[in-house]
Write a protein that holds these residues in place. Structure first.
Motif, PDB file in Angstrom:
ATOM      1  N   PHE A  36      88.286  -5.851  38.217  1.00 35.54           N
ATOM      2  CA  PHE A  36      89.051  -5.307  39.337  1.00 35.54           C
ATOM      3  C   PHE A  36      88.183  -4.574  40.352  1.00 35.54           C
ATOM      4  O   PHE A  36      88.690  -3.838  41.177  1.00 35.54           O
ATOM      5  N   ARG A  37      86.889  -4.800  40.312  1.00 37.87           N
ATOM      6  CA  ARG A  37      85.996  -4.210  41.294  1.00 37.87           C
ATOM      7  C   ARG A  37      85.760  -5.218  42.395  1.00 37.87           C
ATOM      8  O   ARG A  37      85.728  -6.428  42.168  1.00 37.87           O
ATOM      9  N   CYS A  38      85.582  -4.735  43.625  1.00 30.82           N
ATOM     10  CA  CYS A  38      85.292  -5.600  44.757  1.00 30.82           C
ATOM     11  C   CYS A  38      83.814  -5.509  45.088  1.00 30.82           C
ATOM     12  O   CYS A  38      83.225  -4.431  45.072  1.00 30.82           O
ATOM     13  N   TYR A  39      83.220  -6.646  45.394  1.00 32.23           N
ATOM     14  CA  TYR A  39      81.798  -6.731  45.678  1.00 32.23           C
ATOM     15  C   TYR A  39      81.571  -7.336  47.056  1.00 32.23           C
ATOM     16  O   TYR A  39      82.316  -8.232  47.476  1.00 32.23           O
ATOM     17  N   THR A  40      80.514  -6.881  47.740  1.00 26.35           N
ATOM     18  CA  THR A  40      80.077  -7.569  48.943  1.00 26.35           C
ATOM     19  C   THR A  40      79.301  -8.806  48.493  1.00 26.35           C
ATOM     20  O   THR A  40      78.993  -8.966  47.316  1.00 26.35           O
ATOM     21  N   LYS A  41      78.975  -9.669  49.453  1.00 22.71           N
ATOM     22  CA  LYS A  41      78.227 -10.876  49.090  1.00 22.71           C
ATOM     23  C   LYS A  41      76.873 -10.515  48.495  1.00 22.71           C
ATOM     24  O   LYS A  41      76.433 -11.126  47.519  1.00 22.71           O
ATOM     25  N   ALA A  42      76.208  -9.514  49.052  1.00 21.85           N
ATOM     26  CA  ALA A  42      74.894  -9.114  48.546  1.00 21.85           C
ATOM     27  C   ALA A  42      75.005  -8.518  47.148  1.00 21.85           C
ATOM     28  O   ALA A  42      74.185  -8.801  46.270  1.00 21.85           O
ATOM     29  N   GLU A  43      76.027  -7.684  46.911  1.00 23.03           N
ATOM     30  CA  GLU A  43      76.220  -7.095  45.584  1.00 23.03           C
ATOM     31  C   GLU A  43      76.549  -8.170  44.551  1.00 23.03           C
ATOM     32  O   GLU A  43      76.033  -8.157  43.439  1.00 23.03           O
ATOM     33  N   ALA A  44      77.417  -9.111  44.930  1.00 24.75           N
ATOM     34  CA  ALA A  44      77.801 -10.186  44.018  1.00 24.75           C
ATOM     35  C   ALA A  44      76.594 -11.060  43.683  1.00 24.75           C
ATOM     36  O   ALA A  44      76.392 -11.444  42.537  1.00 24.75           O
ATOM     37  N   ALA A  45      75.766 -11.335  44.692  1.00 29.37           N
ATOM     38  CA  ALA A  45      74.582 -12.160  44.464  1.00 29.37           C
ATOM     39  C   ALA A  45      73.611 -11.469  43.509  1.00 29.37           C
ATOM     40  O   ALA A  45      73.078 -12.093  42.592  1.00 29.37           O
ATOM     41  N   ALA A  46      73.393 -10.174  43.708  1.00 29.40           N
ATOM     42  CA  ALA A  46      72.478  -9.437  42.833  1.00 29.40           C
ATOM     43  C   ALA A  46      73.039  -9.336  41.417  1.00 29.40           C
ATOM     44  O   ALA A  46      72.298  -9.452  40.435  1.00 29.40           O
ATOM     45  N   VAL A  80      75.208 -11.382  39.850  1.00 26.76           N
ATOM     46  CA  VAL A  80      75.294 -12.674  39.179  1.00 26.76           C
ATOM     47  C   VAL A  80      73.919 -13.316  39.016  1.00 26.76           C
ATOM     48  O   VAL A  80      73.701 -14.109  38.102  1.00 26.76           O
ATOM     49  N   GLY A  81      72.977 -12.980  39.884  1.00 27.93           N
ATOM     50  CA  GLY A  81      71.631 -13.523  39.777  1.00 27.93           C
ATOM     51  C   GLY A  81      71.415 -14.769  40.601  1.00 27.93           C
ATOM     52  O   GLY A  81      70.612 -15.626  40.232  1.00 27.93           O
ATOM     53  N   VAL A  82      72.127 -14.890  41.726  1.00 23.70           N
ATOM     54  CA  VAL A  82      71.946 -16.017  42.631  1.00 23.70           C
ATOM     55  C   VAL A  82      71.640 -15.463  44.015  1.00 23.70           C
ATOM     56  O   VAL A  82      71.662 -14.254  44.233  1.00 23.70           O
ATOM     57  N   SER A  83      71.375 -16.328  44.971  1.00 25.53           N
ATOM     58  CA  SER A  83      71.076 -15.864  46.325  1.00 25.53           C
ATOM     59  C   SER A  83      72.366 -15.613  47.108  1.00 25.53           C
ATOM     60  O   SER A  83      73.443 -16.094  46.734  1.00 25.53           O
ATOM     61  N   ILE A  84      72.216 -14.889  48.206  1.00 23.19           N
ATOM     62  CA  ILE A  84      73.375 -14.610  49.069  1.00 23.19           C
ATOM     63  C   ILE A  84      73.891 -15.914  49.671  1.00 23.19           C
ATOM     64  O   ILE A  84      75.102 -16.089  49.838  1.00 23.19           O
ATOM     65  N   ARG A  85      72.988 -16.836  49.960  1.00 19.10           N
ATOM     66  CA  ARG A  85      73.394 -18.138  50.497  1.00 19.10           C
ATOM     67  C   ARG A  85      74.282 -18.890  49.495  1.00 19.10           C
ATOM     68  O   ARG A  85      75.235 -19.559  49.875  1.00 19.10           O
ATOM     69  N   THR A  86      73.982 -18.770  48.209  1.00 22.66           N
ATOM     70  CA  THR A  86      74.804 -19.416  47.181  1.00 22.66           C
ATOM     71  C   THR A  86      76.212 -18.829  47.187  1.00 22.66           C
ATOM     72  O   THR A  86      77.193 -19.575  47.093  1.00 22.66           O
ATOM     73  N   ILE A  87      76.323 -17.517  47.320  1.00 24.76           N
ATOM     74  CA  ILE A  87      77.648 -16.886  47.393  1.00 24.76           C
ATOM     75  C   ILE A  87      78.397 -17.400  48.622  1.00 24.76           C
ATOM     76  O   ILE A  87      79.600 -17.690  48.568  1.00 24.76           O
ATOM     77  N   GLY A  88      77.691 -17.547  49.742  1.00 21.66           N
ATOM     78  CA  GLY A  88      78.311 -18.110  50.943  1.00 21.66           C
ATOM     79  C   GLY A  88      78.790 -19.532  50.721  1.00 21.66           C
ATOM     80  O   GLY A  88      79.878 -19.922  51.183  1.00 21.66           O
ATOM     81  N   ASN A  89      77.993 -20.327  50.018  1.00 26.20           N
ATOM     82  CA  ASN A  89      78.413 -21.698  49.703  1.00 26.20           C
ATOM     83  C   ASN A  89      79.646 -21.692  48.808  1.00 26.20           C
ATOM     84  O   ASN A  89      80.545 -22.526  48.967  1.00 26.20           O
ATOM     85  N   TRP A  90      79.680 -20.769  47.846  1.00 27.42           N
ATOM     86  CA  TRP A  90      80.843 -20.678  46.970  1.00 27.42           C
ATOM     87  C   TRP A  90      82.096 -20.305  47.746  1.00 27.42           C
ATOM     88  O   TRP A  90      83.183 -20.793  47.439  1.00 27.42           O
ATOM     89  N   TYR A 116      85.635  -6.405  56.986  1.00 28.23           N
ATOM     90  CA  TYR A 116      84.187  -6.548  57.136  1.00 28.23           C
ATOM     91  C   TYR A 116      83.530  -5.380  56.450  1.00 28.23           C
ATOM     92  O   TYR A 116      83.921  -4.251  56.686  1.00 28.23           O
ATOM     93  N   PRO A 117      82.618  -5.531  55.590  1.00 29.57           N
ATOM     94  CA  PRO A 117      82.049  -6.793  55.130  1.00 29.57           C
ATOM     95  C   PRO A 117      83.032  -7.529  54.223  1.00 29.57           C
ATOM     96  O   PRO A 117      83.877  -6.900  53.587  1.00 29.57           O
ATOM     97  N   PRO A 118      82.936  -8.845  54.177  1.00 27.40           N
ATOM     98  CA  PRO A 118      83.852  -9.601  53.316  1.00 27.40           C
ATOM     99  C   PRO A 118      83.661  -9.195  51.854  1.00 27.40           C
ATOM    100  O   PRO A 118      82.541  -9.099  51.371  1.00 27.40           O
ATOM    101  N   LEU A 119      84.770  -8.941  51.180  1.00 35.20           N
ATOM    102  CA  LEU A 119      84.734  -8.493  49.788  1.00 35.20           C
ATOM    103  C   LEU A 119      85.241  -9.577  48.850  1.00 35.20           C
ATOM    104  O   LEU A 119      86.144 -10.354  49.199  1.00 35.20           O
TER     105      LEU A 119
END
Length: 141
Positions: A13-23, A25-35, A47-50
């Motif tokens: 139930f926590r919200c993450y920014t793209k950068a936080e989610a990428a760090a 999960v262990g993937v790049s920010i671009r991968t989160i954008g693709n997802w 903004y920022p998208p959560l």
């Protein structure tokens, strides 16, 4: 980067920014954008998208399930074809070492070598369907 995204640290139930989610999960920010373009839901137009943690976890597990290939008892997964295939000429070799058995055969499409571990209990059932050549390897010291 790991080969698979990590699920262990995601809080539902926590919200993450793209950068936080990428760090996390262990993937790049671009991968989160693709997802997100592939269907990972974002919270409303903030903004920022959560990204909610449970949505992130569900998206990763759905991706993993989509990549899995179910093979039957006498089918092998061919790495070249990326599909479950029957062995060529319904023949396979079986190497028994201790209490482990390994089936090896040729793919019936690309003729690459395919392998599959199997339990000794299922060996008679496989033997009834395939022409097996069994080789026992004795442990030496």
């Amino acid at each position: 980067m790991p080969k698979q995204a990590r699920l262990s640290g995601i809080k539902s139930f926590r919200c993450y920014t793209k950068a936080e989610a990428a760090a996390l999960v262990g993937v790049s920010i671009r991968t989160i954008g693709n997802w997100t373009r592939d269907g990972l839901p974002l919270l409303d137009a903030t903004y920022p998208p959560l990204i909610r943690g449970d949505d992130l976890r569900n998206h990763i597990t759905a991706q993993r399930e989509g990549r899995k290939v179910k093979t039957g008892l006498c089918e092998f997964y061919c790495l070249r074809c990326r599909k479950g295939r029957a062995p060529a000429a319904e023949m396979a070799d079986c190497k028994i070492e201790g209490n482990k058995a390994m089936l090896m055969a040729l793919c019936n499409v690309c003729e690459g070598i395919v392998c599959k571990p199997i339990s000794l209990a299922r060996l008679p059932e496989v033997r009834s369907r395939l022409d097996l050549t069994i080789k026992r390897v004795e442990a030496t010291l």
